[in-house]
Design an enzyme around this catalytic site. Structure first.
Site, PDB file in Angstrom:
ATOM      1  N   ALA A  16       0.811  -1.221   0.000  1.00 22.80           N
ATOM      2  CA  ALA A  16       0.000   0.000   0.000  1.00 22.80           C
ATOM      3  C   ALA A  16       0.840   1.265   0.000  1.00 22.80           C
ATOM      4  O   ALA A  16       0.344   2.350  -0.294  1.00 22.80           O
ATOM      5  CB  ALA A  16      -0.927   0.001   1.211  1.00 22.80           C
ATOM      6  N   GLY A  17       2.120   1.119   0.333  1.00 21.93           N
ATOM      7  CA  GLY A  17       2.974   2.297   0.474  1.00 21.93           C
ATOM      8  C   GLY A  17       3.263   2.978  -0.864  1.00 21.93           C
ATOM      9  O   GLY A  17       3.141   2.381  -1.934  1.00 21.93           O
ATOM     10  N   ARG A  76      10.785   7.261  -2.106  1.00 24.18           N
ATOM     11  CA  ARG A  76      12.214   7.406  -2.404  1.00 24.18           C
ATOM     12  C   ARG A  76      12.592   6.939  -3.814  1.00 24.18           C
ATOM     13  O   ARG A  76      13.697   7.188  -4.284  1.00 24.18           O
ATOM     14  CB  ARG A  76      13.046   6.656  -1.352  1.00 24.18           C
ATOM     15  CG  ARG A  76      13.185   7.433  -0.059  1.00 24.18           C
ATOM     16  CD  ARG A  76      13.834   6.603   1.031  1.00 24.18           C
ATOM     17  NE  ARG A  76      12.903   5.622   1.580  1.00 24.18           N
ATOM     18  CZ  ARG A  76      13.244   4.690   2.474  1.00 24.18           C
ATOM     19  NH1 ARG A  76      14.500   4.600   2.897  1.00 24.18           N
ATOM     20  NH2 ARG A  76      12.344   3.853   2.942  1.00 24.18           N
ATOM     21  N   LYS A  78       6.321   2.007  -6.566  1.00 27.78           N
ATOM     22  CA  LYS A  78       7.595   1.290  -6.398  1.00 27.78           C
ATOM     23  C   LYS A  78       7.495  -0.177  -6.792  1.00 27.78           C
ATOM     24  O   LYS A  78       8.357  -0.695  -7.518  1.00 27.78           O
ATOM     25  CB  LYS A  78       8.045   1.403  -4.939  1.00 27.78           C
ATOM     26  CG  LYS A  78       9.243   0.548  -4.610  1.00 27.78           C
ATOM     27  CD  LYS A  78       9.811   0.853  -3.241  1.00 27.78           C
ATOM     28  CE  LYS A  78       9.030   0.214  -2.124  1.00 27.78           C
ATOM     29  NZ  LYS A  78       9.655   0.485  -0.809  1.00 27.78           N
ATOM     30  N   GLY A  99      14.026  -2.033  11.467  1.00 23.11           N
ATOM     31  CA  GLY A  99      13.632  -2.404  12.814  1.00 23.11           C
ATOM     32  C   GLY A  99      14.654  -3.380  13.377  1.00 23.11           C
ATOM     33  O   GLY A  99      15.143  -4.266  12.671  1.00 23.11           O
ATOM     34  N   GLU A 148      11.649  -0.097  16.135  1.00 21.74           N
ATOM     35  CA  GLU A 148      11.956   0.619  14.899  1.00 21.74           C
ATOM     36  C   GLU A 148      13.138   1.570  15.102  1.00 21.74           C
ATOM     37  O   GLU A 148      13.361   2.060  16.217  1.00 21.74           O
ATOM     38  CB  GLU A 148      10.723   1.401  14.431  1.00 21.74           C
ATOM     39  CG  GLU A 148       9.605   0.518  13.915  1.00 21.74           C
ATOM     40  CD  GLU A 148      10.069  -0.390  12.791  1.00 21.74           C
ATOM     41  OE1 GLU A 148      10.443   0.106  11.723  1.00 21.74           O
ATOM     42  OE2 GLU A 148      10.082  -1.624  12.996  1.00 21.74           O
ATOM     43  N   ASN A 197      14.259   0.392  -1.703  1.00 21.25           N
ATOM     44  CA  ASN A 197      13.694   1.677  -1.299  1.00 21.25           C
ATOM     45  C   ASN A 197      13.932   2.764  -2.340  1.00 21.25           C
ATOM     46  O   ASN A 197      13.108   3.630  -2.538  1.00 21.25           O
ATOM     47  CB  ASN A 197      14.255   2.107   0.057  1.00 21.25           C
ATOM     48  CG  ASN A 197      13.716   1.237   1.180  1.00 21.25           C
ATOM     49  OD1 ASN A 197      12.499   1.033   1.298  1.00 21.25           O
ATOM     50  ND2 ASN A 197      14.598   0.684   1.978  1.00 21.25           N
ATOM     51  N   ASN A 210      14.818 -19.800 -51.472  1.00 22.54           N
ATOM     52  CA  ASN A 210      15.810 -18.750 -51.257  1.00 22.54           C
ATOM     53  C   ASN A 210      15.245 -17.414 -51.705  1.00 22.54           C
ATOM     54  O   ASN A 210      14.826 -17.264 -52.851  1.00 22.54           O
ATOM     55  CB  ASN A 210      17.086 -19.050 -52.046  1.00 22.54           C
ATOM     56  CG  ASN A 210      18.210 -18.106 -51.644  1.00 22.54           C
ATOM     57  OD1 ASN A 210      18.904 -18.333 -50.663  1.00 22.54           O
ATOM     58  ND2 ASN A 210      18.369 -17.022 -52.395  1.00 22.54           N
ATOM     59  N   ASN A 249       3.801  -5.560 -47.842  1.00 24.66           N
ATOM     60  CA  ASN A 249       2.624  -6.135 -47.187  1.00 24.66           C
ATOM     61  C   ASN A 249       1.552  -5.112 -46.878  1.00 24.66           C
ATOM     62  O   ASN A 249       0.470  -5.463 -46.458  1.00 24.66           O
ATOM     63  CB  ASN A 249       3.046  -6.842 -45.895  1.00 24.66           C
ATOM     64  CG  ASN A 249       3.688  -5.881 -44.903  1.00 24.66           C
ATOM     65  OD1 ASN A 249       4.326  -4.904 -45.293  1.00 24.66           O
ATOM     66  ND2 ASN A 249       3.513  -6.156 -43.623  1.00 24.66           N
TER      67      ASN A 249
END
Ligand code: UD1
Ligand code: CA
Length: 556
Positions: free
Chosen positions: A14-15, A19, A26, A168, A184, A257, A406, A415
């Site tokens: 969800a973030g 960065r 991300k 953390g 953290e 990150n 050939n 085409n």
């Protein structure tokens, strides 16, 4: 390793990933043939969980679409306004519980009852951040096995890193070594900051303990967020067993990150992929200059030359030589084929076939066994039969070319009429002349020939020679009349004064050089071409007539 399948896997995505400084979320950035999220879902999928949930919020539609394309039966969970990894898991668990209750009710109804005592999902729940691209199923399975064998409430995957900034920290009881909690970075004391064992954000939770602990989370921390990491201390305080599995391989659990980290992890994943192939019998000449996506399949005794990139679902059969400087995406290369300096996608190259150098294979190219697509050739949506060859400087689009045919140098399969694409069908054992235009839709029968420089607009039946260029005309004296005063005219005049024959022409060149110097040499070269100068002149420079038979043909 065999282990019980988890009841659920929850992937946190969800973030915003600010960065990355990207308009794209991300977890949608790609590496090694998958998105970051795709790698997480592939690792999770290997556990064959009963349910997979992905928690989304930032750019939820884009992230959901990718999750669904990787795992079609994925459960998309929207995180609400409350921030934090703990909140993300609260949202996921209530969705998983609701789904489990609905399933239990459906089962009960089928058994003729309207009662269920289901409180929701039961058993092991694997939770992982969506931004850990090198994570693999094996590591998750080991974590799960430890979780089950220890009868744990929580099992967290940890590792020791040189620089733990931002992570953390795993806090252990100094006497017993038991994990007592996670603190953290921003909430850590100076002593805790010195801890080098970090939380990977990969866990297994027992559903009951998790459900209970999640109700006790708060936001009393430096970021004011609901932390998932607090679950460990809560579970322990209520009698649950909390254990850590420490991996000696930090890269395996490292999160992305920013783009610098993404590049490091991409290179590391590539290095591991190449290593796996080399140990399985693939020769890679220069691993530092070779990029291979994780899903590429390569047989033993394939050789990969420098500057090669193999992407997507590409497969390479034994004995093939790929590169140098070749990029293949979703291609299938047959045994002992050779593909040199080629850019190809969605193409099939037959066994013992050769492609390149400087060849462009667009989607739908199929080259048969022993076939050849040579230098400066572009092919699209075309099947070339066994032993068929397009050796030089051609475009083959929307076509079928029969076996052992050939295609002459410089041939264009015309085409496109400006509105629609049309198909060209060339039979087996055909010989087309150099520099043809094959104007589609058109069919050239088996064993047919076409003359050099022809524009083939009508079908050529089997065994016919198709020709559109008329006989050559030489207009006598044209250069003297129309280009008088030029170097060409001077050279021509001297050639005409000289005795006929190549010796005389050479002497004209020599005289030119003596008189005019080296600057005229190139003009004299032009004049030295063995062009017969015929006295007869039609005075007309009009081009060939289509109906005029090819001289070779009339001779027969
Ligand atoms: C988290 C851990 C930290 C660990 C680190 C490992 C917490 C509180 N901290 O910190 O202990 O060392 O990961 O990389 O869990 N996410 C959501 N919803 C949110 C917030 C995050 O789904 O509200 C997702 C993100 O998209 C990401 C993952 O959770 O995939 C981790 O979030 P992130 O903000 O990167 O956590 P960290 O601060 O790195
Ligand atoms: Ca992170």
């Amino acid at each position: 390793m065999t282990t019980a399948h988890p009841a659920a896997v929850v992937v946190l995505a969800a973030g915003a990933g600010t960065r990355m400084r990207s308009a794209m979320p991300k977890v949608l950035h790609p590496l090694a043939g998958r998105t970051i999220l795709g790698h997480a879902l592939a690792a999770a999928g290997g556990l064959t969980p009963s349910r997979t949930a992905v928690v989304v919020r930032h750019e939820r539609d884009l992230v959901s679409a990718e999750a669904i394309s990787c795992t079609p039966d994925v459960m998309i969970v929207d995180q609400d306004d409350v921030p934090g990894t703990g909140r993300a898991v609260q949202c996921a668990l209530s969705s998983l519980d609701a789904a489990a209750q609905a399933a239990a009710a459906a089962d009960a109804a089928e058994a003729g009852s309207d009662l269920t005592d289901s409180v929701g999902v039961d058993g092991a729940i694997v939770v992982l951040a969506g931004d850990i691209p090198l994570l693999n199923t094996e590591t998750l399975a080991e974590l799960l096995a430890e979780h089950h064998s220890g009868g744990n409430a929580v099992t967290v995957l940890t590792t020791n890193v040189l620089d733990a900034t931002g992570y953390g920290r795993i806090v252990r009881d100094p006497a017993s070594g038991d994990v007592v909690g996670i603190v953290e970075h921003r909430d850590a004391s100076p002593e805790q900051l010195a801890i080098s064992e970090i939380n990977s954000s990969i866990y297994v939770f027992e559903a009951t303990s998790l459900r209970d602990a999640l109700t006790h989370l708060d936001t009393h921390n430096a970021q004011g967020e609901v932390y998932l990491t607090d679950v460990l201390e809560i579970a322990r305080s209520t009698g649950g067993r909390v254990r850590a599995v420490r991996t000696p391989d930090p890269m395996l659990v490292e999160g992305v990150n920013d783009r610098a980290q993404l590049a490091v992890l991409r290179a590391e994943l590539n290095r591991r992929t190449l290593d796996r192939h080399m140990r399985a019998g693939v020769t890679i000449i220069d691993p530092a200059a070779t990029w291979i996506d994780v899903d590429v399949d390569i047989a033993p005794d394939v050789t990969i030359a420098p500057g090669t990139q193999l992407h997507g679902a590409t497969t390479i059969a034994t004995g093939a030589i790929i590169g140098p400087e070749t990029t293949l995406t979703d291609c299938e290369v047959g045994e002992h084929a050779q593909v040199v300096r080629t850019h190809g996608s969605l193409s099939v190259i037959g066994s013992h076939a050769t492609v390149g150098p400087f060849t462009y294979l667009r989607p739908g190219t199929r080259l048969g066994t022993d076939g050849k697509i040579g230098a400066f050739v572009e092919v699209k949506n075309a099947s070339l039969g066994e032993g068929a060859k397009v050796p030089h400087l051609s475009y083959v689009g929307d076509a079928t070319v029969g076996e052992h045919t050939n295609i002459g140098a410089g041939t264009i399969f015309v085409n496109y009429d400006g509105v629609s694409k049309h198909h060209t069908s060339v039979g087996a054992f055909v010989r087309t002349g150099a520099n043809n235009m094959l104007v589609a839709p058109i069919t050239i029968g088996d064993g047919a020939y076409t003359g050099a420089g022809s524009v083939i607009r009508k079908d050529v039946p089997a065994g016919n020679l198709g020709v559109s260029s008329g006989p050559q005309r030489n207009i006598s004296g044209w250069v003297q009349r129309r280009r008088s005063g030029t170097d060409s005219a001077a050279a021509a005049a001297m050639a005409q004064q000289a005795e006929p024959g190549s010796g005389a022409v050479l002497s004209a060149q020599a005289r030119l050089e003596r008189e005019s110097g080296a600057a005229l040499r190139s003009a004299a070269d032009g004049a030295s071409a063995p062009t017969p100068v015929t006295p007869a002149s039609t005075g007309s420079a009009t081009s060939a007539q289509d109906a005029t038979p090819y001289e070779g043909d009339s001779a027969r």
